[in-house]
Design a protein around this motif. Structure first.
Motif, PDB file in Angstrom:
ATOM      1  N   GLY A   1       0.778  -1.235   0.000  1.00 19.66           N
ATOM      2  CA  GLY A   1       0.000   0.000   0.000  1.00 19.66           C
ATOM      3  C   GLY A   1       0.803   1.274   0.000  1.00 19.66           C
ATOM      4  O   GLY A   1       0.497   2.210  -0.735  1.00 19.66           O
ATOM      5  N   MET A   2       1.852   1.354   0.829  1.00 17.17           N
ATOM      6  CA  MET A   2       2.576   2.609   0.987  1.00 17.17           C
ATOM      7  C   MET A   2       4.071   2.367   1.066  1.00 17.17           C
ATOM      8  O   MET A   2       4.528   1.526   1.823  1.00 17.17           O
ATOM      9  N   GLN A   3       4.817   3.098   0.273  1.00 13.97           N
ATOM     10  CA  GLN A   3       6.278   3.079   0.369  1.00 13.97           C
ATOM     11  C   GLN A   3       6.679   3.840   1.621  1.00 13.97           C
ATOM     12  O   GLN A   3       6.115   4.875   1.958  1.00 13.97           O
ATOM     13  N   ALA A   4       7.666   3.337   2.337  1.00 11.81           N
ATOM     14  CA  ALA A   4       8.096   3.993   3.569  1.00 11.81           C
ATOM     15  C   ALA A   4       9.614   4.038   3.661  1.00 11.81           C
ATOM     16  O   ALA A   4      10.206   3.715   4.678  1.00 11.81           O
ATOM     17  N   LEU A   5      10.255   4.393   2.580  1.00 12.23           N
ATOM     18  CA  LEU A   5      11.710   4.471   2.525  1.00 12.23           C
ATOM     19  C   LEU A   5      12.218   5.584   3.424  1.00 12.23           C
ATOM     20  O   LEU A   5      11.666   6.686   3.452  1.00 12.23           O
TER      21      LEU A   5
END
Length: 326
Positions: free
Chosen positions: A235-239
């Motif tokens: 769902g969401m990139q969190a780099l």
């Protein structure tokens, strides 16, 4: 040498380069032969002043500038922009621009090698996160623009007028400027991005998203329909460095997500205060939301180990990501 001859020309066109070349910061690799360089630069300056007093670019000596910028150069219209820039520089200033793009991951190490080898070039992108301006200013790789020669004020005073002394002064290192800051940095514009294909497929309306929490119902719908599990999408990139925490838009003191410390401004009196942003309520709320998403599988399992999510983005393996939109 070419380096010395181009210093004044670089400064003469710095306004064009800053705007037309997407805010890439102008600077030069220093030559080791400083004594010879000073004499030749003075002679070149006199020659350029004589040339520029005549009308038209045809009266200027032709010069070739080599420039390095960071990026993937995968945008469809990049070549068209470069061609137009080349046309303007040639017609107005008799300049041929050798414009070179180096990928995000390779830029800093490759430019550091060029600097260490004292390879000649004329302009390059620098920042506090790539080909670091402070480090390279300290080791003599960049030429100061406002030392006793004050080249910037002499050859490109309009740039300082446009930027303003407060913005221009903020980039000083031990009292000197080694690069021209890009004016877009006076504002922040972090936001969410989604593959249009996914938005159209599920009939989502992006106008419904006014805060990060508004994504939760979307993720719940996608999860319940098996989209994440069956198609290998998260769902969401969190780099680290471009995580949803950027939406809080703190003015970090050292641009390091691993170290607290940020500036806030009081809207009433305009005074600045240094805070520990990790101790704020909004930071705690954001962490709780991301922790909940992680436990539900909306965030990539090994996100903590990611250093570059461009591969996932290109492969459409993520539903949403946070990006700088300027």
């Amino acid at each position: 040498m070419k380096k010395n001859r181009l210093i004044t020309l670089m400064l003469a066109i710095v306004m064009v380069m800053t705007i037309a070349l997407t805010g890439c910061n102008g600077k030069k690799v220093e030559d080791t032969d400083t004594s010879a360089g000073t004499n030749k630069t003075d002679a070149t300056t006199k020659k350029i002043e004589e040339d520029t007093s005549k009308a038209g670019a045809s009266k200027l000596e032709p010069v070739k500038l080599t420039m390095y910028v960071i990026g993937n150069k995968d945008e469809n219209d990049v070549n068209k922009v470069e061609e137009k820039i080349a046309e303007l520089l040639k017609d107005d200033l008799n300049i041929t621009l050798d414009y070179n793009t180096i990928s995000w991951g390779d830029y800093t190490p490759k430019m550091e090698m060029k600097a260490a080898a004292r390879e000649e070039y004329d302009l390059a992108f620098t920042s506090n996160w790539a080909f670091h301006v402070d480090t390279n200013a300290a080791n003599g790789s960049f030429m100061p623009l406002n030392d006793d020669k004050d080249l910037m004020k002499k050859y490109a005073p309009k740039v300082i007028d446009v930027l303003g002394e407060d913005f221009w002064g903020a980039g000083r290192i031990n009292g000197l400027n080694y690069a021209v800051p890009c004016y877009k940095e006076v504002s922040h514009a972090w936001g969410l991005m989604f593959p249009k294909e996914f938005i159209d497929r599920f009939g989502f309306d992006i106008d419904e998203i006014n805060k990060l929490e508004d994504l939760t119902p979307w993720f719940e719908k996608l999860d319940s329909e098996g989209f994440f599990k069956n198609e290998g999408v998260y769902g969401m990139q969190a780099l680290l460095g471009e995580s949803p925490l950027k939406l809080l838009d703190y003015d970090q003191l050292d641009n390091n997500d691993r170290v607290p410390g940020a500036l806030t401004i009081d809207p009433k009196d305009g005074n600045f205060t240094v805070i520990n942003e990790w101790a704020t309520d909004e930071f705690a709320q954001m962490c709780k939301l991301l922790y909940d998403w992680k436990n539900k599988g909306y965030i990539k399992e090994d996100a903590i180990n990611d250093t570059d999510y461009n591969t996932d983005l290109a492969a459409k393996m993520m539903f949403s990501c946070v990006k700088s939109l300027k």
